[in-house]
Design an enzyme around this catalytic site. Sequence first.
Site, PDB file in Angstrom:
ATOM      1  CE  LYS A 146      10.640 -20.332   6.941  1.00 41.79           C
ATOM      2  NZ  LYS A 146      12.077 -20.132   6.670  1.00 41.79           N
ATOM      3  CE  LYS A 197       4.490 -25.812   5.540  1.00 33.84           C
ATOM      4  NZ  LYS A 197       5.673 -25.692   4.830  1.00 33.84           N
ATOM      5  CE  LYS A 219       5.615 -20.655  -0.590  1.00 30.25           C
ATOM      6  NZ  LYS A 219       5.541 -20.126   0.910  1.00 30.25           N
TER       7      LYS A 219
HETATM    8  P1  TYM Z   1      11.873 -24.010   3.267  1.00 32.55           P
HETATM    9  O1  TYM Z   1      12.882 -22.871   3.624  1.00 32.55           O
HETATM   10  O2  TYM Z   1      10.341 -23.626   3.122  1.00 32.55           O
HETATM   11  O3  TYM Z   1      11.819 -25.241   4.198  1.00 32.55           O
HETATM   12  C1  TYM Z   1      13.108 -25.638   4.599  1.00 32.55           C
HETATM   13  C2  TYM Z   1      13.016 -27.264   5.061  1.00 32.55           C
HETATM   14  O4  TYM Z   1      11.930 -27.514   6.194  1.00 32.55           O
HETATM   15  C3  TYM Z   1      11.074 -28.197   6.123  1.00 32.55           C
HETATM   16  N1  TYM Z   1       9.835 -27.958   6.701  1.00 32.55           N
HETATM   17  C4  TYM Z   1       9.205 -28.770   7.669  1.00 32.55           C
HETATM   18  N2  TYM Z   1       9.652 -29.828   8.072  1.00 32.55           N
HETATM   19  C5  TYM Z   1       8.625 -30.579   8.982  1.00 32.55           C
HETATM   20  N3  TYM Z   1       7.807 -29.881   9.660  1.00 32.55           N
HETATM   21  C6  TYM Z   1       7.474 -28.509   9.066  1.00 32.55           C
HETATM   22  N4  TYM Z   1       6.376 -27.944   9.978  1.00 32.55           N
HETATM   23  C7  TYM Z   1       8.181 -28.069   8.346  1.00 32.55           C
HETATM   24  N5  TYM Z   1       8.216 -26.644   7.595  1.00 32.55           N
HETATM   25  C8  TYM Z   1       9.339 -26.520   6.668  1.00 32.55           C
HETATM   26  C9  TYM Z   1      10.822 -28.091   4.462  1.00 32.55           C
HETATM   27  O5  TYM Z   1      10.300 -29.504   4.253  1.00 32.55           O
HETATM   28  C10 TYM Z   1      12.146 -28.271   4.151  1.00 32.55           C
HETATM   29  O6  TYM Z   1      12.936 -29.285   3.963  1.00 32.55           O
HETATM   30  N6  TYM Z   1      12.050 -25.879  -1.146  1.00 32.55           N
HETATM   31  C11 TYM Z   1      12.767 -26.038  -0.081  1.00 32.55           C
HETATM   32  C12 TYM Z   1      13.982 -25.305  -0.050  1.00 32.55           C
HETATM   33  C13 TYM Z   1      15.180 -26.077  -1.377  1.00 32.55           C
HETATM   34  C14 TYM Z   1      15.658 -27.365  -1.217  1.00 32.55           C
HETATM   35  C15 TYM Z   1      16.121 -27.245  -2.684  1.00 32.55           C
HETATM   36  C16 TYM Z   1      15.410 -28.353  -0.498  1.00 32.55           C
HETATM   37  C17 TYM Z   1      15.372 -25.220  -2.347  1.00 32.55           C
HETATM   38  N7  TYM Z   1      16.033 -26.318  -3.298  1.00 32.55           N
HETATM   39  C18 TYM Z   1      16.831 -28.420  -3.061  1.00 32.55           C
HETATM   40  C19 TYM Z   1      16.224 -29.527  -0.985  1.00 32.55           C
HETATM   41  C20 TYM Z   1      16.706 -29.300  -2.095  1.00 32.55           C
HETATM   42  C21 TYM Z   1      11.946 -25.509   1.081  1.00 32.55           C
HETATM   43  O7  TYM Z   1      10.819 -25.999   1.250  1.00 32.55           O
HETATM   44  O8  TYM Z   1      12.518 -24.640   1.763  1.00 32.55           O
END
Ligand code: TYM
Length: 357
Positions: A227, A224, A136
């Site tokens: 969005k 991966k 990022k």
């Molecule tokens: P975020 O919003 O970036 O992603 C949300 C979840 O989607 C999964 N993900 C994917 N899994 C498989 N293939 C993909 N292409 C893909 N893109 C996204 C991410 O691994 C995630 O599980 N940091 C977290 C949010 C968070 C969180 C937490 C999660 C904040 N605090 C505590 C668990 C526990 C996240 O990646 O959000």
Amino acid sequence: MSTTSAPTILTGLRVNSEFTLGNFLGALLPMVRLANAHSGANPANQAHSANTESTQPSHINIFVPDLHSIIAEVDGELQQNLIKSLKYYLAAGLKLTPHVHLYRQSRVPAHSELCWILNCVASMGELNRMTQYKDKSEGKDSVNVGIFDYPVLMAADILLYDAVYVPVGEDQFQHLELTRRLAQRFNNRFGEIFTLPAEPKDQIKFMNLSEGIRIRDLQNPEKKMSKSAASENSKIMLSDDPTAVKKKIMSATTDSVGKIQFDMFNQPGISNLLQIEAIVTGLPLQDVISTWAGETHYGDLKQKVAESVSTFLATFQAKLAEIPDSAVLDLLAAGETYANEVANAKLYQVQKAFHLR
Ligand code: TYM
């Protein structure tokens, strides 16, 4: 408040925009499946689940990390998106029991305070090594501190509730490892205050998977699905038209090997399609791989996956349309009372350890 010895299961998804199929298949759907198996929604299922360590229900914490959202631009749609994201869990089949708790991170101030305290436990070096931060910040002149500190707030989200299982996509495993390290360092200094979340390999086992989930970009399967991908053909959004989505899958990048087999390294495009097929149909990946073993026509596989995803999206969108906002708002009121109680009790222990109380 009832407490149980069953391990708490927790996850969160940011709501900066619509979710991709990657978010859904990597985290949301696994969470719904685990919740339904462990929240007491189906006692027969619970007692006989191979992975269940206890026949007691687990607390299922599903929260919106809205403070994580503001590392990027947000607008007036944040509140609406937040409600919608929670409705997704219901549309995906989440069964409600008194052990399922929905809440917003910013409504539980203990998250921010524990984050600050853990900042005093974490080192700059270890945060600098986080892949997500590197991605990022790459090529940017200026990066906000929130992006750097993101994993520490995530650690606070998990440790406040003694969560053991945290269904996330494979891209978040590094943050999970960091959470374990911070908890261990803290406990070494102050005693057993935090429960360590399970290691990634045990998380995978608990989710009944053979490996962590990483849904790939359809056009560039080395990456991966995200969005932020520039091309619409790279990603499937949950709001995509179920018929139009078929075209995206039919135009997915594959390879010239000419065999349908699961080999993420040499055939990431084909492997991605097999992975998607397995998750949307709810079949074990191995079964899907066996079904296609020996086949050579990539077009046939694409057609099958296109049908499966299209049917899945149509069913999901129809269910979503039936759920009113009020269904979620009522759950948030109860969930936030519960979350504040649990989080404040843990925070108090931490404050005492640091002589703040
Ligand atoms: P975020 O919003 O970036 O992603 C949300 C979840 O989607 C999964 N993900 C994917 N899994 C498989 N293939 C993909 N292409 C893909 N893109 C996204 C991410 O691994 C995630 O599980 N940091 C977290 C949010 C968070 C969180 C937490 C999660 C904040 N605090 C505590 C668990 C526990 C996240 O990646 O959000």
